[in-house]
Design a protein around this motif. Structure first.
Motif, short mmCIF file in Angstrom:
data_model
loop_
_atom_site.label_atom_id
_atom_site.label_comp_id
_atom_site.label_asym_id
_atom_site.label_seq_id
_atom_site.Cartn_x
_atom_site.Cartn_y
_atom_site.Cartn_z
N ALA A 63 6.78 15.87 -7.62
CA ALA A 63 5.87 16.03 -8.77
C ALA A 63 5.35 14.66 -9.22
CB ALA A 63 6.60 16.73 -9.92
N GLU A 64 6.24 13.66 -9.25
CA GLU A 64 5.82 12.33 -9.71
C GLU A 64 4.86 11.67 -8.71
OE1 GLU A 64 9.01 9.67 -11.01
OE2 GLU A 64 7.80 7.98 -10.31
N ILE A 65 5.19 11.81 -7.41
CA ILE A 65 4.33 11.18 -6.40
C ILE A 65 2.96 11.86 -6.39
CG2 ILE A 65 4.05 10.75 -3.93
CD1 ILE A 65 7.14 10.63 -3.77
N ALA A 66 2.97 13.19 -6.46
CA ALA A 66 1.69 13.93 -6.43
C ALA A 66 0.84 13.55 -7.65
CB ALA A 66 1.96 15.43 -6.41
N ALA A 67 1.48 13.41 -8.82
CA ALA A 67 0.72 13.06 -10.04
C ALA A 67 0.14 11.65 -9.91
CB ALA A 67 1.63 13.16 -11.26
N GLY A 68 0.93 10.72 -9.36
CA GLY A 68 0.47 9.34 -9.21
C GLY A 68 -0.70 9.24 -8.25
N GLU A 69 -0.61 9.93 -7.12
CA GLU A 69 -1.68 9.86 -6.13
C GLU A 69 -2.96 10.53 -6.67
OE1 GLU A 69 -1.34 8.17 -2.80
OE2 GLU A 69 -0.04 7.39 -4.36
N ARG A 70 -2.77 11.65 -7.40
CA ARG A 70 -3.94 12.33 -7.98
C ARG A 70 -4.63 11.41 -8.99
NH1 ARG A 70 -1.95 15.96 -11.35
NH2 ARG A 70 -0.81 16.93 -9.66
N ALA A 71 -3.82 10.76 -9.83
CA ALA A 71 -4.39 9.88 -10.86
C ALA A 71 -5.19 8.74 -10.21
CB ALA A 71 -3.27 9.33 -11.74
N ALA A 72 -4.60 8.11 -9.20
CA ALA A 72 -5.31 6.98 -8.55
C ALA A 72 -6.61 7.47 -7.90
CB ALA A 72 -4.41 6.30 -7.53
N CYS A 122 0.68 -0.27 -3.42
CA CYS A 122 0.45 1.05 -3.99
C CYS A 122 -1.04 1.36 -3.88
CB CYS A 122 0.92 1.12 -5.44
SG CYS A 122 -0.12 0.22 -6.60
N HIS A 123 -1.38 2.62 -4.00
CA HIS A 123 -2.78 3.03 -3.92
C HIS A 123 -3.44 2.86 -5.28
CE1 HIS A 123 -1.09 5.70 -0.52
NE2 HIS A 123 -1.45 4.52 -0.07
N VAL A 124 -4.68 2.43 -5.25
CA VAL A 124 -5.45 2.22 -6.49
C VAL A 124 -6.85 2.76 -6.26
CG1 VAL A 124 -4.18 0.13 -7.20
CG2 VAL A 124 -6.15 -0.11 -5.70
N PRO A 125 -7.62 2.96 -7.34
CA PRO A 125 -9.00 3.43 -7.14
C PRO A 125 -9.78 2.45 -6.26
CG PRO A 125 -8.36 3.59 -9.45
CD PRO A 125 -7.26 2.86 -8.76
N LYS A 128 3.62 4.73 -13.10
CA LYS A 128 4.62 4.71 -12.04
C LYS A 128 3.94 5.08 -10.72
CE LYS A 128 8.59 5.91 -14.89
NZ LYS A 128 9.65 6.90 -15.13
N PRO A 129 3.26 4.12 -10.09
CA PRO A 129 2.58 4.43 -8.83
C PRO A 129 3.58 4.66 -7.71
CG PRO A 129 2.53 2.07 -9.22
CD PRO A 129 3.17 2.68 -10.44
N PHE A 130 3.18 5.44 -6.70
CA PHE A 130 3.99 5.56 -5.48
C PHE A 130 3.89 4.24 -4.74
CE2 PHE A 130 4.03 6.64 -0.88
CZ PHE A 130 5.38 6.92 -0.80
N VAL A 131 5.05 3.67 -4.37
CA VAL A 131 5.07 2.36 -3.72
C VAL A 131 5.67 2.48 -2.32
CG1 VAL A 131 6.07 0.03 -3.79
CG2 VAL A 131 5.24 1.10 -5.90
N LEU A 132 4.96 1.93 -1.33
CA LEU A 132 5.48 1.85 0.05
C LEU A 132 6.00 0.43 0.23
CD1 LEU A 132 2.46 3.45 0.14
CD2 LEU A 132 3.34 3.95 2.38
N LEU A 133 7.26 0.30 0.61
CA LEU A 133 7.88 -1.02 0.69
C LEU A 133 8.52 -1.21 2.06
CD1 LEU A 133 9.93 -2.78 -2.01
CD2 LEU A 133 11.01 -2.44 0.22
N ALA A 134 8.34 -2.39 2.64
CA ALA A 134 9.01 -2.71 3.91
C ALA A 134 9.84 -3.96 3.73
CB ALA A 134 7.98 -2.90 5.02
N GLN A 135 11.00 -3.98 4.38
CA GLN A 135 11.91 -5.12 4.25
C GLN A 135 12.29 -5.60 5.66
OE1 GLN A 135 14.98 -3.70 1.56
NE2 GLN A 135 15.34 -1.86 2.76
N GLN A 136 11.31 -6.24 6.30
CA GLN A 136 11.43 -6.61 7.71
C GLN A 136 12.56 -7.60 7.96
OE1 GLN A 136 8.71 -6.61 5.76
NE2 GLN A 136 6.81 -6.42 6.91
N SER A 137 12.78 -8.55 7.03
CA SER A 137 13.72 -9.64 7.31
C SER A 137 15.17 -9.15 7.38
CB SER A 137 13.61 -10.72 6.24
OG SER A 137 13.96 -10.17 4.99
N LEU A 138 15.45 -7.94 6.88
CA LEU A 138 16.81 -7.40 7.01
C LEU A 138 17.17 -7.20 8.48
CD1 LEU A 138 17.21 -4.55 4.36
CD2 LEU A 138 18.08 -6.89 4.26
N PHE A 139 16.15 -7.00 9.32
CA PHE A 139 16.38 -6.65 10.72
C PHE A 139 15.85 -7.71 11.68
CE2 PHE A 139 15.55 -3.10 7.94
CZ PHE A 139 16.77 -2.44 8.02
N ASP A 140 15.08 -8.67 11.16
CA ASP A 140 14.43 -9.67 12.00
C ASP A 140 14.59 -11.03 11.32
OD1 ASP A 140 12.80 -11.29 13.47
OD2 ASP A 140 10.94 -10.16 13.13
#
Ligand SMILES: Cc1cc2nc3c(=O)[nH]c(=O)nc-3n(C[C@H](O)[C@H](O)[C@H](O)COP(=O)(O)OP(=O)(O)OC[C@H]3O[C@@H](n4cnc5c(N)ncnc54)[C@H](O)[C@@H]3O)c2cc1C
Length: 483
Positions: free
Chosen positions: A319-328, A363-366, A336-348
């Protein structure tokens, strides 16, 4: 710029430009690859954006599509130093109670963590995972009658659904949230038709080969493609930004790794008025606001699964992710935007000085937004990893205008080369017999604005080049689809 005669010129060295250039060169043609910037690779560049010794992926970071690409799989990229690292958890999805869903290689283990939805999840994914090799060639291609119609139907029926509808198969928040995080990669409201397709492809990839990251950064993929192109005899010129056709050396075919907007600027006068009209109607989607951090220590996520994950989806419930993406998508900037995060240095370990770390998030924005989302993004990380902010020692941000000025293919900050909603899904970039041909003989589009769309897989470039080989060079019926 060179004024020699070439069989083909490719403008732009993103993964699709590189794929197109290699396909043409493999066919024995003479190919010139032109890049506007001094560095090659488009969305595949890595640089010290924050502090010395911290190497950040400027654009793409995580590469399930590159390793699943039917074309890249045929290339000897490991010979040129490309080495993938696969984190044990492809993507973790933490919740406010300190637990997390986690997409791991084992379907059974992933399902088991979803409690009441274990069987619903397993029965949705199992047949798709098995039939993916057949589906991949049909999905990662222009619209055509599928070579594997039954497999494609099995995938297509759930894939056509909005993610919010597909999620009704599940009862618990964990499975719904996991699906929502995957589907949000579609960069559209989750109530849009076909948002499930992106979610399903990413889940299938997690269970087939995981979500790998290249040792040394995404630049390593570009470096390997460039080395292979050069080894085949290809020619490259950097620092050559193409503004008009008059700049180009004579060639029988020109393939543009650019969006319709740029093609209009470069070659508009040579295109038919109907095709120009079609390109002007092309629509772009939401943009992104991106942050890269240099960190004194790993991100202290509460849920242990996150420490094993290359990618973490931060947004909590469906519900929160759908509301955030709809709003943007509606032009707003949710708290509270949906955030995609990568943490490459943990493995490299090559990404940061010993004991220190990098992280990458957006995060996605207009489309075209100039609003700074650093605080909103960091609040989302802090929510699932209390103490995160104390570990930040360096920070770099990109808003949509900075993204576009860095790479003009990101129009208004859209990293997918255009909106991939149901209306454009089958007509990108324009409704034509071949989406890669322009109205001008010998001119082609090969960027992510063409099928199958955004992501690092090179399949747009592959299919565009095959089209040009058949149209212009009458090269024999090498199959358009890889078997
Ligand atoms: C922040 C961000 C995160 C992403 N994360 C991922 C991810 O984790 N995984 C994934 O698979 N994908 C990801 N992507 C998407 C991926 O990077 C793109 O879909 C992909 O790079 C598109 O490839 P392309 O070849 O079509 O274009 P691009 O990679 O954009 O390359 C286009 C190239 O053409 C050059 N160019 C443009 N115009 C001209 C001109 N007129 N003259 C000369 N040169 C020109 C540009 O400089 C650029 O080098 C991400 C993108 C961004 C921005």
């Amino acid at each position: 710029m060179s004024k020699s005669m070439y069989d083909a010129v490719v403008v732009g060295s993103g993964p699709n430009g590189l794929a197109a250039a290699i396909v043409m060169q493999q066919a024995g043609l003479s190919v010139l690859l032109l890049e506007g910037k001094n560095e090659l690779g488009g969305g595949l560049r890595t640089a010290e954006l924050t502090l010395p010794g911290f190497r950040h992926d400027i654009c793409s970071a995580i590469h399930p599509l590159a390793t699943a690409s039917p074309y890249f799989q045929t290339l000897p990229l490991a010979q040129y130093g490309l080495e993938y690292i696969t984190p044990p958890v492809a993507a973790a999805h933490p919740f406010d109670d300190g637990t997390a869903a986690a997409a791991v290689h084992s379907l059974v283990d992933t399902a088991r963590r979803l409690g009441p939805d274990a069987e619903a999840y397993r029965s949705l994914l199992a047949p798709l995972i098995d039939s993916w090799p057949g589906i991949a060639n049909d999905v990662l291609a222009p619209l055509h009658f599928p070579k594997h119609p039954l497999d494609m139907a099995r995938f297509g029926l759930p894939a056509l659904l909005p993610a919010t509808a597909l999620a009704r198969r599940f009862r618990g928040e964990k499975a719904k949230g996991l699906l929502a995080g995957m589907a949000a990669h579609a960069i559209q409201p989750l109530s849009n038709l076909t948002t499930s397709a992106v979610g399903l492809v990413l889940l299938i990839a997690a269970h087939r080969g995981g979500w790998p990251l290249p040792k040394g950064g995404s630049q390593a993929i570009a470096d390997a493609l460039v080395a292979h192109f050069r080894a085949l005899g290809g020619t490259i010129e950097t620092g050559t930004f193409v503004r008009s056709l008059a700049q180009l050396p004579p060639a029988k075919a020109v393939l543009f790794d650019v969006t319709p907007t740029q093609l209009l600027q470069i070659a508009g006068h040579s295109l038919s008025s109907i095709y120009q009209w079609q390109l002007r109607r092309y629509r772009y989607g939401m943009g992104v606001f991106k942050v890269d951090w240099a960190l004194a220590a790993p991100i202290p996520f509460t849920a242990p699964e996150c420490a094993q994950a290359g990618t973490v989806h931060l947004g909590g419930t469906l519900a929160e992710i759908a509301a955030g993406e709809r709003a943007a998508a509606q032009g707003q900037h949710p708290d509270k935007p949906f955030v995609l995060l990568a943490q490459q240095s943990l493995f490299d370990a090559t990404r940061a000085p010993a004991g220190q770390h990098t992280a990458w998030a957006y995060c996605h924005v207009p489309n075209g937004s100039r609003v700074n989302r650093t605080d909103a993004i960091e609040c989302q990380v802090e929510r699932f990893a209390p103490g995160f902010r104390e570990r930040i020692i360096g920070r770099h941000t990109f808003d949509t205008a900075q993204m576009e000025s860095y790479n003009p293919n990101y129009v208004g900050g859209d990293i997918n080369g255009g909106l991939l909603d149901i209306n454009q899904l089958f007509t990108r970039p324009a409704l034509r017999a071949s989406p890669y041909r322009t109205s001008q003989r010998g001119l082609y589009l090969c960027s992510s604005a063409t099928p199958p769309g955004g992501g690092v897989h090179g399949m747009c470039g592959y299919h565009a080049a095959k089209r040009a080989l058949r149209d212009v060079f009458r090269l024999p019926a090498s199959p358009l689809f890889i078997e």
